[in-house]
Design a protein around this motif. Structure first.
Motif, PDB file in Angstrom:
ATOM      1  N   GLU A  82       0.846  -1.198   0.000  1.00  0.00           N
ATOM      2  CA  GLU A  82       0.000   0.000   0.000  1.00  0.00           C
ATOM      3  C   GLU A  82       0.887   1.256   0.000  1.00  0.00           C
ATOM      4  O   GLU A  82       0.924   2.032   0.958  1.00  0.00           O
ATOM      5  CB  GLU A  82      -0.978  -0.028   1.176  1.00  0.00           C
ATOM      6  CG  GLU A  82      -1.878  -1.259   1.133  1.00  0.00           C
ATOM      7  CD  GLU A  82      -2.811  -1.391   2.329  1.00  0.00           C
ATOM      8  OE1 GLU A  82      -2.961  -0.414   3.090  1.00  0.00           O
ATOM      9  OE2 GLU A  82      -3.393  -2.474   2.488  1.00  0.00           O
ATOM     10  N   ARG A 217      -2.881  -1.233   9.963  1.00  0.00           N
ATOM     11  CA  ARG A 217      -3.372  -1.623   8.643  1.00  0.00           C
ATOM     12  C   ARG A 217      -3.680  -3.120   8.582  1.00  0.00           C
ATOM     13  O   ARG A 217      -2.895  -3.952   8.999  1.00  0.00           O
ATOM     14  CB  ARG A 217      -2.333  -1.243   7.581  1.00  0.00           C
ATOM     15  CG  ARG A 217      -1.926   0.238   7.675  1.00  0.00           C
ATOM     16  CD  ARG A 217      -1.059   0.695   6.526  1.00  0.00           C
ATOM     17  NE  ARG A 217       0.107  -0.151   6.333  1.00  0.00           N
ATOM     18  CZ  ARG A 217       0.838  -0.143   5.220  1.00  0.00           C
ATOM     19  NH1 ARG A 217       0.516   0.656   4.223  1.00  0.00           N
ATOM     20  NH2 ARG A 217       1.889  -0.924   5.113  1.00  0.00           N
ATOM     21  N   HIS A 249      -6.277  -0.593   3.127  1.00  0.00           N
ATOM     22  CA  HIS A 249      -7.159  -0.240   2.010  1.00  0.00           C
ATOM     23  C   HIS A 249      -8.423  -1.086   1.955  1.00  0.00           C
ATOM     24  O   HIS A 249      -9.377  -0.723   1.265  1.00  0.00           O
ATOM     25  CB  HIS A 249      -6.389  -0.315   0.689  1.00  0.00           C
ATOM     26  CG  HIS A 249      -5.468   0.857   0.484  1.00  0.00           C
ATOM     27  ND1 HIS A 249      -5.925   2.132   0.246  1.00  0.00           N
ATOM     28  CD2 HIS A 249      -4.117   0.955   0.528  1.00  0.00           C
ATOM     29  CE1 HIS A 249      -4.894   2.966   0.131  1.00  0.00           C
ATOM     30  NE2 HIS A 249      -3.787   2.277   0.310  1.00  0.00           N
TER      31      HIS A 249
END
Length: 272
Positions: A82, A217, A249
Motif C-alpha cells: 500500500e 493496517r 485499504h
C-alpha cells in the motif's frame, strides 16, 4: 484422523479468541477453524477440539494461545505494501517535522516486520542527512512468534525482489555461504525500531510520548464495530495534535464513531 468441531467447541474457541485478541470470527467459520488447526491437533496427538481448548487454557506461558492465534489469523505482509501511505509520509508528514528533526511512529500490528522496516527505509530515503534526525519507531504485535521473526530482520531474497536494487543495497546485507539466498536488515534500520509485544485490546498502552503517526493496517478487518471504535479512539488519544492514522485499504471507519478528520481514504488526521 479426520476432525470435526461441535458448536460448543467452536463457541469456546471463538469466545477465547475474541476476549484475548479482539478477533471476531463470526458464527460460520467452523470449517476455517478445523482446516487451520487440524495439523496442530495431529502434532499434539489430541482427539478433539475440547482437548485442544483444555491444552490452550492449561498452558500458563501463553505460547499455545499465540500459536493458535497465528494459525487462525493472516500474517501476510510485504515491504512497501500500500505504497501511497509511504508517499504521504514522505511528502506530507516528514516536512512538518523538519524543525525538530524528530518523528515518532507506531506500527501497531507489525507482523513479521516488513511494515516498520519500510517506514524506516522511507524516512532514511527522504532526508539528506539522516544522522541529524531522531527516527523513533515502535513496532508491536500480539504474537511473540512474528515479533521474533521481525526482530531478526532476516528475509529470503524473493521478499525484496520488487524493490529497486539500489534501495536493497543501501538497507540490506546480502547473505553469503550458508546464508546465500537471504538478506538481513542493516543496523541503521534496526537501530531506530523497538519491537514490543502489545495487545491492542489492552485498556492502556505503555506509550508516554505523543506520536506523529500510527499505522494500523489490515488488522481491524478482524474486529467487530465496537472493538474498532474503542481502538480508534485510543489511537486518537496517543497521537499529538496534527498526527495521522493510517488504516488498510480493505478497511473503513465509515460506520465507526471517531473524532478524526478524513484526509483521504484510509488516512485520518487529528486536528491541530
Amino acid at each position: 484422523m479426520e476432525y470435526s468441531i461441535t458448536k460448543q467447541e467452536y463457541d469456546r474457541i471463538r469466545t477465547l479468541l475474541y476476549d484475548e485478541s479482539g478477533i471476531s470470527l463470526g458464527e460460520s467459520k467452523q470449517s476455517l477453524v478445523v482446516s487451520r488447526l487440524t495439523k496442530r491437533l495431529r502434532d499434539l496427538q489430541l482427539d478433539n477440539f475440547t482437548a485442544y481448548y483444555a491444552y490452550v487454557m492449561e498452558d500458563a506461558s501463553g505460547e499455545e494461545f499465540t500459536r493458535m492465534l497465528d494459525l487462525l489469523s493472516t500474517n501476510k505482509t510485504d515491504f512497501f505494501r500500500e505504497p501511497k501511505h509511504f508517499e504521504f509520509l514522505r511528502e506530507r508528514i516528514l516536512p512538518g517535522c523538519e524543525q525538530d528533526k524528530r518523528i515518532r511512529i507506531w506500527s501497531s500490528a507489525c507482523s513479521t516486520g516488513e511494515e516498520p522496516y519500510t517506514i524506516a527505509m522511507t524516512l532514511y530515503e527522504a532526508v539528506p542527512n539522516a544522522a541529524q534526525w531522531s527516527f523513533e519507531i515502535l513496532a508491536s504485535d500480539i504474537s511473540t512468534r512474528v515479533l521474533a521473526h521481525a526482530a531478526r530482520g532476516l528475509y529470503t531474497e524473493d521478499r525484496v525482489r520488487e524493490m529497486p536494487p539500489e534501495v536493497v543495497k543501501r538497507h540490506f546485507l546480502q547473505g553469503r555461504g550458508d546464508s546465500a539466498g537471504l538478506v538481513k536488515v542493516k543496523p541503521h534500520l534496526a537501530a531506530c525500531i523497538k519491537f514490543r509485544r502489545m495487545n491492542l485490546m489492552d485498556e492502556r498502552f505503555p506509550i508516554k510520548a505523543p506520536l506523529d503517526v500510527v499505522f494500523c493496517r489490515n488488522v481491524m478487518i478482524y474486529f467487530d464495530r465496537p472493538t474498532q471504535e474503542r481502538l480508534v479512539n485510543k489511537f486518537f488519544h496517543h497521537l499529538k495534535p496534527g498526527g495521522y492514522l493510517f488504516i488498510g485499504h480493505s478497511e473503513s471507519l465509515q460506520w465507526v464513531s471517531h473524532p478524526f478528520k478524513t484526509v483521504a481514504p484510509t488516512i485520518y488526521w487529528k486536528e491541530a
